[in-house]
Design an enzyme around this catalytic site. Structure first.
Site, PDB file in Angstrom:
ATOM      1  N   CYS A   2      28.202  49.619  22.937  1.00  0.00           N
ATOM      2  CA  CYS A   2      27.611  50.945  23.113  1.00  0.00           C
ATOM      3  C   CYS A   2      28.485  52.032  22.499  1.00  0.00           C
ATOM      4  CB  CYS A   2      27.384  51.297  24.574  1.00  0.00           C
ATOM      5  SG  CYS A   2      26.454  50.082  25.478  1.00  0.00           S
ATOM      6  N   ARG A  27      27.674  50.138  17.126  1.00  0.00           N
ATOM      7  CA  ARG A  27      28.123  49.613  18.418  1.00  0.00           C
ATOM      8  C   ARG A  27      26.957  49.134  19.290  1.00  0.00           C
ATOM      9  NH1 ARG A  27      33.437  51.570  19.134  1.00  0.00           N
ATOM     10  NH2 ARG A  27      33.369  51.064  21.327  1.00  0.00           N
ATOM     11  N   TRP A  76      23.913  48.889  23.604  1.00  0.00           N
ATOM     12  CA  TRP A  76      23.793  47.440  23.364  1.00  0.00           C
ATOM     13  C   TRP A  76      23.772  46.833  24.755  1.00  0.00           C
ATOM     14  CZ3 TRP A  76      26.498  42.938  24.482  1.00  0.00           C
ATOM     15  CH2 TRP A  76      26.127  41.805  23.738  1.00  0.00           C
ATOM     16  N   ASN A 102      30.359  52.812  28.135  1.00  0.00           N
ATOM     17  CA  ASN A 102      30.578  51.630  27.309  1.00  0.00           C
ATOM     18  C   ASN A 102      31.460  50.674  28.102  1.00  0.00           C
ATOM     19  OD1 ASN A 102      31.181  49.823  25.160  1.00  0.00           O
ATOM     20  ND2 ASN A 102      32.991  51.038  24.647  1.00  0.00           N
ATOM     21  N   GLY A 103      31.114  49.395  28.123  1.00  0.00           N
ATOM     22  CA  GLY A 103      31.938  48.431  28.865  1.00  0.00           C
ATOM     23  C   GLY A 103      31.167  47.860  30.032  1.00  0.00           C
ATOM     24  N   GLU A 484      30.959  30.352   7.805  1.00  0.00           N
ATOM     25  CA  GLU A 484      30.668  31.769   7.565  1.00  0.00           C
ATOM     26  C   GLU A 484      29.285  31.932   6.926  1.00  0.00           C
ATOM     27  OE1 GLU A 484      31.583  34.555   8.442  1.00  0.00           O
ATOM     28  OE2 GLU A 484      30.867  35.956   6.934  1.00  0.00           O
ATOM     29  N   LYS A 488      26.106  33.964   8.399  1.00  0.00           N
ATOM     30  CA  LYS A 488      25.442  35.036   7.652  1.00  0.00           C
ATOM     31  C   LYS A 488      23.932  34.815   7.644  1.00  0.00           C
ATOM     32  CE  LYS A 488      27.708  37.411   7.507  1.00  0.00           C
ATOM     33  NZ  LYS A 488      29.063  37.756   7.837  1.00  0.00           N
ATOM     34  N   GLU A 491      22.383  35.344  11.233  1.00  0.00           N
ATOM     35  CA  GLU A 491      22.372  36.693  11.808  1.00  0.00           C
ATOM     36  C   GLU A 491      21.440  37.654  11.091  1.00  0.00           C
ATOM     37  OE1 GLU A 491      26.793  37.903  10.093  1.00  0.00           O
ATOM     38  OE2 GLU A 491      26.197  38.718  11.996  1.00  0.00           O
ATOM     39  N   HIS A 507      28.333  10.913  11.563  1.00  0.00           N
ATOM     40  CA  HIS A 507      28.635  10.665  12.988  1.00  0.00           C
ATOM     41  C   HIS A 507      27.544  11.229  13.907  1.00  0.00           C
ATOM     42  CE1 HIS A 507      32.512   9.011  11.960  1.00  0.00           C
ATOM     43  NE2 HIS A 507      32.727  10.065  11.187  1.00  0.00           N
ATOM     44  N   LYS A 607      27.893  45.904  15.732  1.00  0.00           N
ATOM     45  CA  LYS A 607      28.975  45.722  14.769  1.00  0.00           C
ATOM     46  C   LYS A 607      30.305  45.457  15.463  1.00  0.00           C
ATOM     47  CE  LYS A 607      30.744  46.003  10.605  1.00  0.00           C
ATOM     48  NZ  LYS A 607      30.500  44.824   9.776  1.00  0.00           N
TER      49      LYS A 607
END
Ligand code: M6R
Length: 612
Positions: A2, A27, A76, A102-103, A484, A488, A491, A507, A607
């Site tokens: 947030c 955020r 968020w 925030n938090g 990575e 990408k 997301e 396996h 982000k």
């Protein structure tokens, strides 16, 4: 997560609050809101909206609220679904106390139960709302703001930062910080509050970073700062260099595309500035400490963790130093055996990721040498660690990391060579060659995009956007790179992507191979690993799998096996991930674009992950 902003001063607050929120949307961006004191009747008024900030902005046409003191929020969600009720600000029963937060308030359930049994009516399922109702009670109990605030703060558990605007104290804004970041920009007869100084960049360069476990009472021309016991603290205002040109998308269709294309210049800029730096001083270590290093511990999350996993190959191959790589969220809860001849290096684009920040705090509390590689000079991690190395990627606005990843790899590769030089493992000539190799990798990164651009846009992206699942394979240094790449794709396109070390295929995961699940395989420029990868590719093909390969020039056998192939010029094997990065990102970007995804702001993400 947030974004929290606030303004009090000589001007109307709405412009700053909206601008600040739009800059802090990284955020979180599932809902937003604003509260302010109406100048005429001094009443607390508010507006909230679900979805993007633009929805809130549109509401101002019908409800043009504004004032000389206000707070705002972009959310968020952690507690409660995305809805207007759960958007911040949150209020007390009378709607005269507003909170943006925030938090996480970890003991919110207990507090809520107590407040509900005392008659408080809650309107949301957020943890934030308890702060407002609790403060309402405490103000009645203490009949004064200061003792009420101290009692409130002492009862709140967790990591949080919040701003509070009260109708009865309309010429003040209260801010409180425990572990989550918060800062105050000091202007001429005006104060700007924000989770990140990016919000007020261009308006003032004078900043007070709230110390951990402190709160402030802010008027337009005064900040009073206190610890959680109410003892006054000194005000340490810093002058920072801020960049107000940060959020320009220019001619690009999205930030992500712009940031993909910035990578070549970012790598070159990094090399130039690292060369000019006083590296050991910056990292907070001595040359002797480096010479005697026994181990390196890298700590990070997400893409930064992938960069660290790739860098493990750098440190072990070039520097001959055993290197371990930790996910910050795991590191914190594992037994910790402090190593004195070790450098604990956190890697974080934002410098604010809660898990990495907490891991760094743990390292420091054990008396070990800590440093951070970050993109944000003003970040909490820079203040927390003994030293830092700045990646110079410039602001990264798109949620998916692109240029910060290559900047991290550049920093790690350069640092590793510098250590090897200090330890006399390589010569000055080899050091210069390593810098030239980085510049060459940057060149290849961009040229590869250009070589395949048309084919990807007109053919490949359309073809592959129709698949529902992908498997990613890599081996040795290309394994973390494949991780990575899979991150990408998932997301930004929401396509299910699973990544394996290629040797693990047989396996179990090989059961997933069919013609409808393309396998993307990243080669290595190393003859032994290459041969193993050829065998893995054959295993896929002989089961009717569809194979997309990122190979190097001359890797004919692998190239022939591929249904789709991207061929990359030969390069120093350790820098292959940098050379491949642009093309990989461009390819998955175009798939997401075909699917019409909101690429810069994918669903459910933020982000900067400032909650644990
Ligand atoms: O700011 P950080 O580098 O500490 O962020 C860590 C992760 O949240 C981040 O790398 C995330 O995985 C990427 N943005 C994904 O593209």
């Amino acid at each position: 997560m947030c974004g929290v902003v606030g303004y009090i001063g000589k001007s109307y607050c709405r412009d700053y609050i909206i601008q600040g929120l739009s800059r802090l949307e990284y955020r979180g961006y599932d809902s937003s809101g604003i509260a302010c004191i109406e100048p005429k009747d001094k009443k607390l008024v508010f507006l909230k909206s679900e979805g993007r900030l633009q929805n809130l902005i549109e509401k101002f046409n019908d409800f043009p609220i504004n004032g000389f003191a206000g707070i705002g929020h972009t959310r968020w969600s952690t507690h409660g679904i995305v809805s207007q009720q759960n958007a911040h600000p949150q209020f007390d029963c009378q709607k005269t106390i507003s909170i943006v937060h925030n938090g996480i308030i970890e003991n919110h359930n207990d507090l809520r139960l107590k407040l509900e049994s005392a008659g408080h009516i809650f309107n949301s399922t957020t943890d934030t709302e308890v702060i407002a109702h609790f403060l309402e009670d405490l103000l009645v109990l203490h009949k004064a703001l200061m003792p009420a605030l101290i009692s409130l703060i002492k009862c709140l558990e967790g990591a949080y930062a919040f701003a509070c605007l009260l109708q009865d104290f309309s010429d003040q804004i209260i801010v409180v910080r425990k572990r989550s970041p918060l800062c105050i920009g000091v202007g001429q007869d005006e104060m700007f509050i924000a989770s990140d100084l990016l919000a007020f960049s261009g308006r003032t360069n004078k900043v007070l970073f709230l110390p951990d476990e402190s709160f402030a009472i802010i008027t337009k021309d005064l900040i009073q700062l206190f610890d959680f016991n109410g003892n006054a603290l000194p005000i340490d205002i810093k002058e920072v260099i801020t960049d107000s040109t940060l959020s320009q998308m220019g001619a690009y269709e999205s930030y992500m595309l712009k940031e993909i294309y910035e990578q070549k210049s970012v790598i070159n800029k990094c090399v130039t500035s690292f060369k000019a730096s006083n590296i050991w001083d910056n990292l907070g270590v001595t040359p002797e400490f480096i010479k005697n290093l026994d181990t390196i511990n890298l700590i990070a999350c997400g893409t930064s963790w992938h960069a660290a996993k790739i860098a493990q190959f750098f440190f072990e191959k070039i520097c001959l130093i055993p290197t371990r790589v930790f996910l910050a969220s795991e590191f914190r809860y594992m037994p910790f055996f402090p190593e004195t001849k070790s450098l604990y290096l956190a890697i974080s684009q934002s410098g604010e990721t809660a898990d990495t920040l907490e891991a760094l705090a743990l390292v420091k509390s054990m008396g070990c040498a800590s440093a951070v590689i970050t993109n944000v000079a003003s970040s909490s991690m820079v203040r927390q660690a003994d030293g830092f190395l700045l990646t110079h990627a410039g602001p990264e606005i798109a949620v998916a990391s692109t240029k910060s990843f290559t900047a991290q790899l550049t920093a790690l590769y350069w640092l590793c060579n510098k250590m090897a030089l200090e330890k006399s493992i390589i010569t000055q000539k080899e050091m210069i060659a390593s810098e030239e190799d980085l510049r060459l990798a940057a060149e290849i990164l961009e040229n590869c995009i250009e070589n395949y651009k048309i084919k990807i846009i007109t053919d490949l992206a359309i073809k592959y956007a129709s698949y529902k699942h992908f498997i990613f394979l890599g081996r040795h240094i290309s394994y973390p790179f494949a991780l990575e790449a899979a991150l990408k794709l998932k997301e930004i396109s929401y396509i299910f992507s699973q990544c394996y070390a290629a040797g693990e295929l047989k396996h179990g995961p090989i059961a997933l191979i069919d013609s409808q699940t393309p396998v993307i395989l990243f080669s290595c420029f190393d003859s032994v690993i290459y041969q193993k990868l050829v065998s893995n590719a054959q295993e896929v093909k002989s089961r009717n799998g569809h194979l997309i390969v990122f190979a190097f020039e001359g890797q004919t056998e692998l190239i022939k096996l591929a249904d789709t192939v991207f061929v990359i010029p030969q390069i120093n094997p350790l820098l292959a991930p940098i050379a491949m990065t642009g093309l990989m990102q461009f390819f998955v970007y175009q798939i997401a674009k075909v699917l019409g995804r909101p690429i810069d702001r994918p669903r459910n993400l933020a982000k900067s992950v400032t909650v644990e």
